[in-house]
Scaffold this active site. Structure first.
Site, PDB file in Angstrom:
ATOM      1  N   GLU A  30       0.835  -1.215   0.000  1.00  0.00           N
ATOM      2  CA  GLU A  30       0.000   0.000   0.000  1.00  0.00           C
ATOM      3  C   GLU A  30       0.867   1.261   0.000  1.00  0.00           C
ATOM      4  O   GLU A  30       0.742   2.097   0.895  1.00  0.00           O
ATOM      5  CB  GLU A  30      -0.888   0.046   1.252  1.00  0.00           C
ATOM      6  CG  GLU A  30      -1.815  -1.100   1.461  1.00  0.00           C
ATOM      7  CD  GLU A  30      -2.475  -1.067   2.848  1.00  0.00           C
ATOM      8  OE1 GLU A  30      -2.067  -0.258   3.714  1.00  0.00           O
ATOM      9  OE2 GLU A  30      -3.403  -1.862   3.060  1.00  0.00           O
ATOM     10  N   CYS A  59      -2.067  34.048   8.596  1.00  0.00           N
ATOM     11  CA  CYS A  59      -1.913  34.740   9.877  1.00  0.00           C
ATOM     12  C   CYS A  59      -1.698  33.758  11.017  1.00  0.00           C
ATOM     13  O   CYS A  59      -2.584  33.537  11.852  1.00  0.00           O
ATOM     14  CB  CYS A  59      -3.121  35.630  10.127  1.00  0.00           C
ATOM     15  SG  CYS A  59      -3.301  36.852   8.833  1.00  0.00           S
ATOM     16  N   GLU A  60      -0.546  33.125  11.039  1.00  0.00           N
ATOM     17  CA  GLU A  60      -0.119  32.180  12.068  1.00  0.00           C
ATOM     18  C   GLU A  60       1.398  32.228  12.088  1.00  0.00           C
ATOM     19  O   GLU A  60       2.017  32.161  11.017  1.00  0.00           O
ATOM     20  CB  GLU A  60      -0.485  30.732  11.694  1.00  0.00           C
ATOM     21  CG  GLU A  60      -1.932  30.396  11.590  1.00  0.00           C
ATOM     22  CD  GLU A  60      -2.542  29.983  12.917  1.00  0.00           C
ATOM     23  OE1 GLU A  60      -1.780  29.749  13.886  1.00  0.00           O
ATOM     24  OE2 GLU A  60      -3.777  29.901  12.964  1.00  0.00           O
ATOM     25  N   TYR A 101       4.233  18.578  10.696  1.00  0.00           N
ATOM     26  CA  TYR A 101       5.169  17.491  11.028  1.00  0.00           C
ATOM     27  C   TYR A 101       6.594  17.998  11.220  1.00  0.00           C
ATOM     28  O   TYR A 101       7.523  17.182  11.301  1.00  0.00           O
ATOM     29  CB  TYR A 101       5.239  16.467   9.885  1.00  0.00           C
ATOM     30  CG  TYR A 101       3.953  15.825   9.460  1.00  0.00           C
ATOM     31  CD1 TYR A 101       3.263  14.948  10.306  1.00  0.00           C
ATOM     32  CD2 TYR A 101       3.438  16.047   8.183  1.00  0.00           C
ATOM     33  CE1 TYR A 101       2.102  14.322   9.882  1.00  0.00           C
ATOM     34  CE2 TYR A 101       2.279  15.418   7.750  1.00  0.00           C
ATOM     35  CZ  TYR A 101       1.616  14.560   8.608  1.00  0.00           C
ATOM     36  OH  TYR A 101       0.484  13.938   8.181  1.00  0.00           O
TER      37      TYR A 101
HETATM   38  C1  LIG Z   1      -1.382   6.380   4.648  1.00  0.00           C
HETATM   39  C2  LIG Z   1      -1.439   4.912   4.510  1.00  0.00           C
HETATM   40  C3  LIG Z   1      -0.600   4.241   3.619  1.00  0.00           C
HETATM   41  C4  LIG Z   1       0.458   4.939   2.800  1.00  0.00           C
HETATM   42  O1  LIG Z   1       1.530   5.349   3.567  1.00  0.00           O
HETATM   43  P1  LIG Z   1       2.832   5.966   2.840  1.00  0.00           P
HETATM   44  O2  LIG Z   1       3.762   6.264   3.936  1.00  0.00           O
HETATM   45  O3  LIG Z   1       2.394   7.153   2.104  1.00  0.00           O
HETATM   46  O4  LIG Z   1       3.346   4.892   1.934  1.00  0.00           O
HETATM   47  C5  LIG Z   1      -0.768   2.880   3.476  1.00  0.00           C
HETATM   48  N1  LIG Z   1      -1.701   2.200   4.191  1.00  0.00           N
HETATM   49  C6  LIG Z   1      -2.511   2.814   5.066  1.00  0.00           C
HETATM   50  C7  LIG Z   1      -3.509   2.023   5.817  1.00  0.00           C
HETATM   51  C8  LIG Z   1      -2.407   4.182   5.260  1.00  0.00           C
HETATM   52  O5  LIG Z   1      -3.209   4.784   6.147  1.00  0.00           O
END
Ligand SMILES: *Cc1c(COP(=O)(O)O)cnc(C)c1O
Length: 436
Positions: free
Chosen positions: A290, A358-359, A333
């Site tokens: 993912e 404005c921060e 972050y």
């Molecule tokens: C955000 C997310 C990702 C992707 O993360 P990256 O660091 O962008 O690769 C994959 N799986 C889930 C469940 C996420 O919430």
């Protein structure tokens, strides 16, 4: 002011997609950045299609030897044109909301291309996911499991379920907000509960347990956290199968692969793939990946114009037309993004690069040695293809920026800059009161 500039950022090799300087002018692939600013205005996100394809193909090739599916994490960059580009490469998607499902469908993804993740899914979203026929729902709690069983029952279908495991490992990445797999985090099912919840899933009438899943965080540059987490995940596959699970076919190892924002090393995809393949050898599963950031971060820059320069309290300021509403990562972050002049002036300065919001937290960079850019000059905030536009807001009633996709020597506006009318479209000034 006045030291000379030695480097002006990473250089793409000739013919390679990326952000090369040609005759002293930053390009995206073969298109000069000023031409894009001229056509689309600033601030504007600019993406290289070639870099996205390169990243996808690298990852895909690294896993070529084993059954695998790459499900792009839509939240990193949800633009329809980016989604369509990845679909053409053969990617699926990993979504975390009904809105992302809608986008994925609009971009042309089929239900079977979709993995549905997220810690707080709504009944409505589960209905939509099952209506679309998603490949798997990554369930993160017992409550969600029961809700999904009920929704599937109402629809007269059997829902394919994977349990998101919290492997409870230490993740050494740049910020605690992007760690998700440590003990006590809100994400996933606590490691010690997984075997029991798996039995529960199998006992529910409208569910099939088809996989286990993890996602331990983002911007992970080393193999160690994956190694530790995978060992635990694999032990659960064995355990759950020994308990009688017959339909377990997916092992989803999440996203999180790091990219290089500065000088640091990016994730070594070959090492990652070799490790994952080794850890899962003989398990007879299809791997699901993912990745979000890895596929799109390096493909993007944020083009912004210098509005003003000023000195205050002994400090230099470069004030740009892009602010924290356009790019939240520095303030949210404490993220580092390189900032390069589109036409380097040859002089440098140490300055805070700040936006118009404005921060005091509205900055792109603090105490940064950067180009001594004059008002009217264009800057490129680098490595902003992931979690850039997708986290943009309208704070200070600022229309969100435009997005442009470059492919070789062509470019297209893929998101129009918002207009003032867009800001108030959903609002009402003359009210229709209802009896309470
Ligand atoms: C955000 C997310 C990702 C992707 O993360 P990256 O660091 O962008 O690769 C994959 N799986 C889930 C469940 C996420 O919430």
């Amino acid at each position: 002011m006045g030291e000379s500039v030695l480097t002006a950022g990473a250089v793409a090799a000739p013919g390679e997609p990326g952000f090369p300087y040609v005759d002293g002018v930053l390009h995206c692939d073969a298109v000069p950045a000023p031409a894009i600013a001229e056509a689309a205005g600033t601030p504007t996100y600019v993406y290289s299609a070639g870099v996205i394809r390169r990243q996808y193909r690298r990852l895909d090739a690294a896993f070529a030897g084993v059954p695998h599916r790459i499900h792009y994490s839509v939240k990193a960059n949800s633009n329809l044109a980016v989604l369509r580009l990845l679909q053409a490469e053969g990617a699926g998607v990993d979504i975390v909301s009904g809105g992302e499902l809608y986008r994925a469908r609009e971009a042309g993804f089929a239900g079977g291309d979709v993995v549905f993740s997220g810690v707080g899914k709504l009944a409505r979203e589960l209905h939509e996911a099952l209506a679309a026929g998603v490949r798997v729902v990554n369930v993160e709690s017992e409550g969600e499991l029961l809700l999904l069983d009920r929704v599937a029952g109402e629809r007269g279908v059997v829902a394919p379920v994977a349990l998101r495991v919290n492997p409870e490992v230490a993740v050494d990445n740049p910020h605690e907000y992007i760690r998700t797999g440590e003990k006590g985090h809100k994400f996933g099912i606590p490691f010690d509960d997984v075997a029991r919840v798996a039995r529960e899933a199998r006992a529910l009438p409208n569910l099939t347990l088809v996989g286990l899943d993890m996602h331990i965080g983002s911007q992970i540059a080393s193999w160690e956290p994956y190694d530790a987490a995978l060992a635990r995940l694999v032990s659960l596959v064995v355990r759950v199968r020994a308990d009688g699970a017959r339909d377990l076919q997916y092992l989803d190892v999440g996203g999180g692969l790091a990219v290089s924002y500065d000088e640091e090393a990016p994730a070594d995809v070959q090492r990652f793939a070799a490790g994952v393949i080794e850890a899962t050898r003989g398990l007879d599963v299809t791997l699901i990946l993912e990745p979000g950031r890895y596929l799109v971060a390096e493909a993007g820059i944020l083009l912004t114009e210098v509005l003003f320069r000023k000195r205050s309290g002994g400090k230099e300021y470069v004030i740009t037309d892009a602010g924290m509403n356009d790019l939240l990562r520095p303030s949210h972050y404490e993220a580092f993004h390189r900032i390069d002049a589109v036409r380097p002036s040859g002089e440098e300065v140490v300055a805070d690069v700040v936006g118009p919001v404005c921060e005091s937290g509205d900055f792109l960079a603090l105490d940064r040695r950067t180009d001594d850019a004059a008002p009217g000059a264009l800057l490129a905030v680098r490595t902003t293809g992931a979690y850039g536009f997708s986290m943009a807001s309208n704070y200070n009633s600022r229309p969100r920026p435009a997005e442009v996709l470059v492919d070789g020597d062509r470019f297209a506006v893929v998101t129009e800059r918002e207009r003032y009318e867009d800001l108030v479209r959903q609002e009402r000034a003359s009210l229709e009161w209802r009896a309470g």
